[in-house]
Design an enzyme around this catalytic site. Sequence first.
Site, PDB file in Angstrom:
ATOM      1  N   LYS A 123     -19.064  10.541 -65.243  1.00  0.00           N
ATOM      2  CA  LYS A 123     -18.281  11.510 -64.274  1.00  0.00           C
ATOM      3  C   LYS A 123     -18.133  10.523 -63.108  1.00  0.00           C
ATOM      4  CE  LYS A 123     -18.400  15.919 -62.127  1.00  0.00           C
ATOM      5  NZ  LYS A 123     -19.311  17.550 -62.205  1.00  0.00           N
ATOM      6  N   SER A 138     -21.080  23.395 -64.350  1.00  0.00           N
ATOM      7  CA  SER A 138     -20.108  22.229 -64.376  1.00  0.00           C
ATOM      8  C   SER A 138     -20.561  21.557 -65.825  1.00  0.00           C
ATOM      9  CB  SER A 138     -19.964  21.365 -63.172  1.00  0.00           C
ATOM     10  OG  SER A 138     -19.363  22.128 -62.213  1.00  0.00           O
ATOM     11  N   SER A 171     -16.823  21.377 -63.707  1.00  0.00           N
ATOM     12  CA  SER A 171     -16.212  20.211 -63.126  1.00  0.00           C
ATOM     13  C   SER A 171     -16.251  18.826 -64.082  1.00  0.00           C
ATOM     14  CB  SER A 171     -16.621  19.953 -61.886  1.00  0.00           C
ATOM     15  OG  SER A 171     -17.874  19.734 -61.708  1.00  0.00           O
TER      16      SER A 171
END
Lengths: 471, 60
Positions: A80, A180, A156
């Site tokens: 990420k 997330s 996310s």
Amino acid sequence: MSAPHCPGVAEAAAAVRAGAVSAAALAEAALARVAAADPAVNAFTAVTRERALAEAAAVDAMRAAGRPLPPLAGVPYAVKNLFDVADLTTLAGSRINRDLAPAARDCTLVQRMRAAGAVLVGALNMDEYAFGFTTENSHDGPTRNPHDPGRIAGGSSGGSAAAVAAGMVAAALGTDTNGSIRVPASLCGVFGLKPTYGRLSRAGTYPFVGSFDHVGPFARSAADLAAVYDVLQGPDDGDPALAPRAVEPAGAALADGIGGLRIAVAGGYFEDNATPAALAARDRVAAALDASTRVILPEAARARAAAFVITAVEGSQLHLADLRRRAGDFDPLIRDRFLANALAPAAWYAQAQRFRRWFHAQVLALFASVDIVLAPATPVAATPIGAETFELNGTAVPARPSMGLLTQPLSFIGLPIVAVPVHRPGELPIGVQVIARPWREADALRVAAWLEAQGVVQSPVVHPRSESRHA
Amino acid sequence: MTSDEIEAYVRAAAAALELPITAEQMPGVLANFARLAAVAAPVNAFDLGPADEAAPVWRP
């Protein structure tokens, strides 16, 4: 252009160790898969080709020299884009961070992956500053669900889940504050682990809500998930919330099965906020585990609300200086929420933090009689990109915050959870949370591995389609 | 809180924080603050005693 086969973590490392394939060839294959698949998915915001080839060459040199190879030798992975990667700017999904200098060094977990022989292929898309469950990023574009490009990947850590689901990489790292990791794992049909709060170092990752920010891995099998998790553990003075725990490897216990584990399903709130599709996934897992006991986590709705308040306050305060100076540079999807949240009275925050300890004590008491609790990971399967609402119990609820209804009360108190993927023929995947008591990641991983061995959960590579197929 | 009370609070708190909110942003900020207040209300209504202290060192 057809993409080469994507081995999982264990398969890739074993092939490199046996000399059946070079790490360089695995890295080139992963890069080719990213080139072939990512235009349809938009999981990557940066591809670290030179670094991947250099890390792979280092692994191949170790093998040529006859040195023992580390556990993840040659395994391609990505992170990420809130993890610091040397020489890349840590975007955290934002426009504002593009003004920052590139990171001077890798964050702790990327250092550990490198030391374990893993090969970093790139950085992955996310909701701006991790504030969302959809990865509808206005700066980098939405990440598209590999199962249906018209739908969200979840967030996310949406790029992380989508890159693993589409077979671009064997594993990925993400973060989970309110869901997330578990939400995108559910919507993309992969395995995800949110460890106990304080288990893995967050040093060198861009924060969101310090009170419950977690880091963790994604993979396409429970064994692969455990293999990555095990190399990520260890002490680190750089994270003030890291607990002083010894490394507790989970991989070795996966073959132990589920004997001795008392498994229950979460009723009440965790059933009231799930659609029939989510409950069917939960029921399939519960039936396989013969889990008939129901437990009620008291005040779970209030726990979700308190997590919402703490998120609002800590998340916005972190960005207050930029909200004052350049609010217009925030993602329009979240700007006004950040501005409003910055104004919350202090008493709301203090009350939510005190309630958190009360709720924690209630839930710990429940774990005196059970070892594992099951709950759906998301109320629904992946929703269309741009959807403002989805239907829950006959009511249209706001889509973006509601996707975290079932994850939020649990990360609130830091419980370790594996999201396991249930695939249904002709339908979108949906995940189930395997929730363990604090510090018992190994129990949740054992259950995940057992379910996988029974064929109840699995994560096949999905080849991204170019058109939406689910009306 | 009524919508007028929310707007008065938002404007006063923004001034206290020196947080500029433009006319274009204000409707979205008011709507989001109203939503946050509604979410916070049941938490604030929960009866806690003096021994219910926030965890100073969080150890799950």
